[in-house]
Design a protein around this motif. Structure first.
Motif, mmCIF file in Angstrom:
data_model
loop_
_atom_site.group_PDB
_atom_site.id
_atom_site.type_symbol
_atom_site.label_atom_id
_atom_site.label_comp_id
_atom_site.label_asym_id
_atom_site.label_seq_id
_atom_site.Cartn_x
_atom_site.Cartn_y
_atom_site.Cartn_z
ATOM 1 N N TYR A 123 18.991 75.024 29.143
ATOM 2 C CA TYR A 123 17.975 74.395 30.185
ATOM 3 C C TYR A 123 17.372 75.386 31.210
ATOM 4 O O TYR A 123 17.083 75.226 32.165
ATOM 5 C CB TYR A 123 18.932 73.346 31.000
ATOM 6 C CG TYR A 123 19.349 72.169 30.229
ATOM 7 C CD1 TYR A 123 18.819 71.541 29.329
ATOM 8 C CD2 TYR A 123 20.884 72.170 30.106
ATOM 9 C CE1 TYR A 123 19.330 70.562 28.260
ATOM 10 C CE2 TYR A 123 21.411 71.039 29.350
ATOM 11 C CZ TYR A 123 20.753 70.546 28.512
ATOM 12 O OH TYR A 123 21.348 69.403 27.717
ATOM 13 N N ASN A 124 17.149 76.587 30.679
ATOM 14 C CA ASN A 124 16.364 77.336 31.157
ATOM 15 C C ASN A 124 15.601 78.419 30.247
ATOM 16 O O ASN A 124 16.318 78.877 29.266
ATOM 17 C CB ASN A 124 17.283 78.574 32.194
ATOM 18 C CG ASN A 124 18.081 77.953 33.207
ATOM 19 O OD1 ASN A 124 17.544 78.019 34.110
ATOM 20 N ND2 ASN A 124 19.450 77.684 33.012
ATOM 21 N N GLU A 125 14.462 78.676 30.590
ATOM 22 C CA GLU A 125 13.596 79.494 29.826
ATOM 23 C C GLU A 125 14.253 81.008 29.944
ATOM 24 O O GLU A 125 14.493 81.494 30.726
ATOM 25 C CB GLU A 125 12.153 79.379 30.382
ATOM 26 C CG GLU A 125 11.417 78.238 30.299
ATOM 27 C CD GLU A 125 10.943 78.025 28.946
ATOM 28 O OE1 GLU A 125 10.936 78.984 27.857
ATOM 29 O OE2 GLU A 125 10.447 76.879 28.441
ATOM 30 N N PHE B 291 12.445 83.833 29.715
ATOM 31 C CA PHE B 291 11.619 84.729 30.469
ATOM 32 C C PHE B 291 12.324 84.699 31.848
ATOM 33 O O PHE B 291 12.681 85.511 32.657
ATOM 34 C CB PHE B 291 10.395 84.326 30.595
ATOM 35 C CG PHE B 291 9.560 85.496 31.213
ATOM 36 C CD1 PHE B 291 8.944 86.589 30.458
ATOM 37 C CD2 PHE B 291 9.149 85.363 32.693
ATOM 38 C CE1 PHE B 291 8.283 87.602 31.101
ATOM 39 C CE2 PHE B 291 8.417 86.429 33.426
ATOM 40 C CZ PHE B 291 7.836 87.469 32.554
ATOM 41 N N ASN B 292 12.452 83.424 32.423
ATOM 42 C CA ASN B 292 12.979 83.008 33.719
ATOM 43 C C ASN B 292 14.544 83.683 33.975
ATOM 44 O O ASN B 292 14.868 84.237 34.879
ATOM 45 C CB ASN B 292 12.868 81.712 34.312
ATOM 46 C CG ASN B 292 11.624 80.939 34.436
ATOM 47 O OD1 ASN B 292 10.761 81.903 34.675
ATOM 48 N ND2 ASN B 292 11.576 79.825 34.155
ATOM 49 N N VAL C 278 6.235 95.397 24.406
ATOM 50 C CA VAL C 278 6.033 93.888 24.419
ATOM 51 C C VAL C 278 6.857 93.294 23.417
ATOM 52 O O VAL C 278 7.180 93.917 22.488
ATOM 53 C CB VAL C 278 4.619 93.325 24.131
ATOM 54 C CG1 VAL C 278 3.653 93.744 25.471
ATOM 55 C CG2 VAL C 278 4.039 93.811 22.779
ATOM 56 N N ARG D 139 8.727 85.860 17.943
ATOM 57 C CA ARG D 139 8.463 84.633 17.418
ATOM 58 C C ARG D 139 9.685 84.345 16.659
ATOM 59 O O ARG D 139 9.599 84.862 15.353
ATOM 60 C CB ARG D 139 7.144 84.830 16.726
ATOM 61 C CG ARG D 139 6.140 84.802 17.699
ATOM 62 C CD ARG D 139 4.669 84.805 16.710
ATOM 63 N NE ARG D 139 3.460 84.719 17.771
ATOM 64 C CZ ARG D 139 3.088 83.458 17.846
ATOM 65 N NH1 ARG D 139 3.233 82.594 17.468
ATOM 66 N NH2 ARG D 139 1.976 83.574 18.768
ATOM 67 N N HIS E 246 13.318 79.415 17.614
ATOM 68 C CA HIS E 246 13.406 78.450 18.742
ATOM 69 C C HIS E 246 12.622 78.964 19.777
ATOM 70 O O HIS E 246 12.468 78.022 20.812
ATOM 71 C CB HIS E 246 14.917 78.499 19.472
ATOM 72 C CG HIS E 246 16.022 77.814 18.027
ATOM 73 N ND1 HIS E 246 15.933 76.616 17.720
ATOM 74 C CD2 HIS E 246 16.768 78.920 17.598
ATOM 75 C CE1 HIS E 246 16.832 76.674 16.791
ATOM 76 N NE2 HIS E 246 17.602 77.907 16.644
ATOM 77 N N PHE E 247 12.174 80.188 19.838
ATOM 78 C CA PHE E 247 11.673 80.624 21.076
ATOM 79 C C PHE E 247 10.304 81.624 20.788
ATOM 80 O O PHE E 247 10.431 82.245 19.540
ATOM 81 C CB PHE E 247 12.431 81.618 22.067
ATOM 82 C CG PHE E 247 13.584 80.890 22.560
ATOM 83 C CD1 PHE E 247 13.421 79.987 23.443
ATOM 84 C CD2 PHE E 247 14.903 80.764 21.910
ATOM 85 C CE1 PHE E 247 14.672 79.124 24.070
ATOM 86 C CE2 PHE E 247 15.809 80.199 22.424
ATOM 87 C CZ PHE E 247 15.790 79.337 23.475
ATOM 88 N N GLN E 248 9.315 81.712 21.520
ATOM 89 C CA GLN E 248 7.922 82.430 21.356
ATOM 90 C C GLN E 248 7.765 83.011 22.641
ATOM 91 O O GLN E 248 7.159 82.614 23.628
ATOM 92 C CB GLN E 248 6.875 81.470 20.799
ATOM 93 C CG GLN E 248 5.707 82.238 20.641
ATOM 94 C CD GLN E 248 4.566 81.191 20.177
ATOM 95 O OE1 GLN E 248 4.884 80.302 19.402
ATOM 96 N NE2 GLN E 248 3.302 81.387 20.843
ATOM 97 N N VAL E 249 8.210 84.156 22.784
ATOM 98 C CA VAL E 249 7.866 85.032 24.122
ATOM 99 C C VAL E 249 7.307 86.309 24.011
ATOM 100 O O VAL E 249 7.873 87.331 23.259
ATOM 101 C CB VAL E 249 9.315 85.230 24.812
ATOM 102 C CG1 VAL E 249 9.176 85.910 26.223
ATOM 103 C CG2 VAL E 249 10.114 83.875 25.096
ATOM 104 N N ARG E 250 6.169 86.516 24.650
ATOM 105 C CA ARG E 250 5.419 87.772 24.247
ATOM 106 C C ARG E 250 5.953 89.106 25.145
ATOM 107 O O ARG E 250 6.152 89.905 24.696
ATOM 108 C CB ARG E 250 3.714 87.406 24.702
ATOM 109 C CG ARG E 250 3.161 89.123 24.301
ATOM 110 C CD ARG E 250 1.651 88.760 25.058
ATOM 111 N NE ARG E 250 0.933 89.953 24.778
ATOM 112 C CZ ARG E 250 1.056 91.196 25.248
ATOM 113 N NH1 ARG E 250 1.644 91.003 26.624
ATOM 114 N NH2 ARG E 250 0.126 92.019 25.197
ATOM 115 N N GLY E 251 6.284 88.563 26.470
ATOM 116 C CA GLY E 251 6.585 90.046 27.250
ATOM 117 C C GLY E 251 5.727 90.704 27.578
ATOM 118 O O GLY E 251 4.304 90.233 27.321
#
Lengths: 449, 449
Positions: free
Chosen positions: B103-105, B107-108, B191, B195, B198-203
């Motif tokens: 329940y938390n992203e 990145f956060n 960066v 991908r 479950h997650f797609q995060v660039r940084g």
């Protein structure tokens, strides 16, 4: 009746608000990782009886290229963790954190602010933003950000959800009677059962109702969507205006819109940002400004302006006029402000970035403590501001000078407090503590029964 | 070579770990909202040279009914805000927060822990949980929670994402050269470009690499999925065993699984929870225990046991045996533990809840400081534990007694430190600081070139 007092926020940034602040000899070496620096800033602002300290925020690095590498935006504390730590080393000052409605779950946000409000004894404020960059979207499972209007529709529902969660427990729900073994009164807990267009949240929140009822709600959006959301929900508005008549028009517009939601003018405090450059003489102030302006690298100035406009200006003649560009999905109000300044003052791209690099679109006020106080008083008494968000050019010096030199002048004029009036941010701002919506409903039932 | 030392965590809870702790005369009046209470607890644990303080967490109220209203679970601080505040009033002790991967992203989460690690000078730890209740799902836009296996698949990828984000910046990326105007070295920012399934995060992350490289990773899951995730990623494991041979089997299993991931035994510290009841004599300890047990309301005992089993037991004969129930989508390891105890000791439902109400499935050790130290030493030297998570029955007293009476005894035996060895949690736990994966890759390129 006591004289109306102006409100002051200390808008803190790592090294200061000037884009080249980090290069200044008086700036700390590594502000983004130095808690002692922020403890000193918070305690200085509290010594100056500021209503609150305030942190902006973003959820992405603004580029990893050579230009970005000349600015100090990339590394900074997350505002809720930082303000939680600062709550333990301050007593009276408000603590306002920027948090996005687009990239945080409402349950988590409601809980963190409720927790900060309890930790600080009722000093939390939430600056609601919807986030406006592609880089942020790409850190949160998206290829591109949500459209502007949709972000604001979600934000409106978001406020509704977090208020329901903050109202989960009536103020006297926790009886904690050791003898009987009754910890809370089940009649005084309320599930949100929220099922809206964007969110589905049952509740209740697992934190007692915040000391302030709701943490103080702050906003800064000045687009039409932003103004409407602010008029409906905001209690403090941070804004950016260069000219008094523009500020007056905005002030009047917001208070009029708020009236349409049944709100009184004094329920929304409008606080433009100001970037004070303080000298013992006008000449000293001008010299200080020139010294910091000389530290701006040209590639940084251009990059900064591109960010404010929301478009890449690097292909255009730096000594030519600002080109007409299509509207973007970014921060519309900031974009419009840049065009206003460029047209009014007939500035080239280079002149414009020099003009706005320091205060990033906010108002620069330069002079002696007396003339700084004159400029603040002028807007305050002429319906342009209820207070100001003070953006020190270089920190901690820019804040310390304001506290030592300008605050006493404002106090002498009877414009600013000489001691804190209350214990909570709400009490100091003169804002009422909101009633619990469930209690209000129950009282309504009793009255109409 | 210096003697192997045992590790100690102080597992803090509002009023203490006993289910009736809040009713005890020595418990504070409103711990869930009293920062001074936690400041005292953290400073007490630091005085006792504990490795860390630790907070569990959940993202929902466990019921709003008459039974729940007799327990003290509903109102508590959110752990990251609380530990951030505590970082400002402590110097050396580790700060471990439970945060859910469901329940938390990422990145956060990566950002908050990086921020806490900087605020505290390298003292942050993350207890990874996947959350296992329907009530939590319903606070986050879901009707029901994700299946157990899927939660753990997501968690595995989640750890990969947050480590990439913590490695966004090489340790020396921020040069901050005021003279040249170079703030960071663009060659040293990376960066994530993640991908996955479950997650797609660039940084990149907008916080510098944490002082510890990565905050210490803690886990507590003891299901097969949980053990495998822990063996692959965890550095500290909190666990719950009543019997030494069960604890030894778990200890051996985890270290064997870890070896399959190329990890050495000392890279994973296993710390069972213990619930110490301390008296100057055995009789005094027994009297203290009886006094607190007498405060358990029967409806609370039954409700607690239902929670541990993951099923409602209210329809069964309270003086009959524990019924055989189908496996639930809850915490499998805790459920299995309850059945083990009931079968081994041939307990009725009532006897079982009395047996586990206090320590909630953890091991109760009752006695004098000498016998408490004996019981800890026995597990420590016989391959059942690398240390312990101390769960004071009533706080702050339960922790203060441990620090004053048991710590000196452990020190006398050479089992526990007499001063902190390092500045960071990792240093105190004897865990290596992880290299940046980008730097490791670069060095590999150089070596093979």
């Amino acid at each position: 009746m006591s004289q109306r007092k102006l409100r002051l926020g200390a808008f803190l940034m790592q090294y200061g608000h000037h884009v080249a602040a980090w290069r200044h000899p008086d700036a700390p070496a590594d502000a983004g990782q130095d808690f002692a620096h922020y403890r000193r800033l918070a305690q200085t602002a509290e010594r100056g009886l500021f209503d609150a300290i305030f942190f902006a925020d973003g959820l992405a690095v603004r580029g990893e290229n050579e230009v970005a590498a000349r600015t100090a935006h990339a590394d900074h504390f997350e505002p809720i963790t930082l303000l939680s730590a600062l709550s333990a080393v301050t007593e009276r000052i408000g603590l306002i954190a920027t948090v996005s409605t687009t990239y945080n779950e409402p349950f988590n946000l409601a809980r963190k602010f409720a927790s900060l409000d309890h930790l600080s004894g009722g000093r939390a404020g939430w600056n609601l933003v919807t986030s406006a960059s592609e880089a942020e979207a790409q850190n949160f499972n998206l290829d591109a950000q949500l459209p502007h209007a949709l972000r604001y529709q979600r934000a409106r529902e978001y406020v509704e959800v977090v208020r329901k969660l903050w109202d989960s427990w009536e103020d006297d729900a926790f009886v904690r009677d050791k003898a009987s073994g009754q910890y809370f009164d089940p009649a005084k807990v309320h599930v949100a059962q929220h099922r809206g267009s964007h969110f589905q949240v049952r509740g209740p929140l697992n934190v007692a109702r915040p000391p302030q009822g709701y943490p103080v709600l702050v906003q800064a959006g000045a687009s039409d969507d932003g103004r409407e959301l602010a008029a409906a929900t905001a209690e403090v508005i941070f804004t950016a205006w260069q000219e008094r008549d523009d500020a007056q028009a905005f002030y009047q517009d917001i208070k009029t819109r708020a009236a349409a939601y049944g709100r009184r003018a004094e329920e929304i405090l409008i606080m433009p940002g100001v970037f004070p450059v303080i000298g013992r003489t006008e000449e000293e102030a001008a010299e200080k400004y020139a010294a910091i302006q000389a530290l701006i690298h040209p590639s940084v100035g251009l990059g900064l302006l591109s960010g404010l406009i929301g478009a890449d200006l690097s292909g255009y003649d730096i000594d030519g006029p600002l080109p007409e560009l299509p509207e973007t999905n970014g921060n519309k109000s900031r974009q419009a402000l840049m065009y206003d300044i460029a047209r009014r003052e007939k500035l080239t791209i280079r002149q414009l970035y020099e003009r706005v690099a320091g205060a990033r679109g906010h108002r620069t006020i330069l002079g002696t403590p007396t003339s700084i106080a004159d400029q603040l008083e002028d807007w305050f008494v002429h319906g342009a501001a209820d207070g100001f968000n003070i953006m020190g050019p270089v920190l901690p010096g820019g804040l310390e000078e304001f506290v030592t030199l300008v605050i006493p002048e404002l106090q002498r004029r009877g414009l600013f407090r000489t001691e804190y009036e209350g214990r909570t941010l709400r009490e100091n701002l003169g804002l009422a503590r909101p009633a619990n919506q469930h209690l209000a409903a129950r009282q309504h039932d009793l009255q109409t029964a």
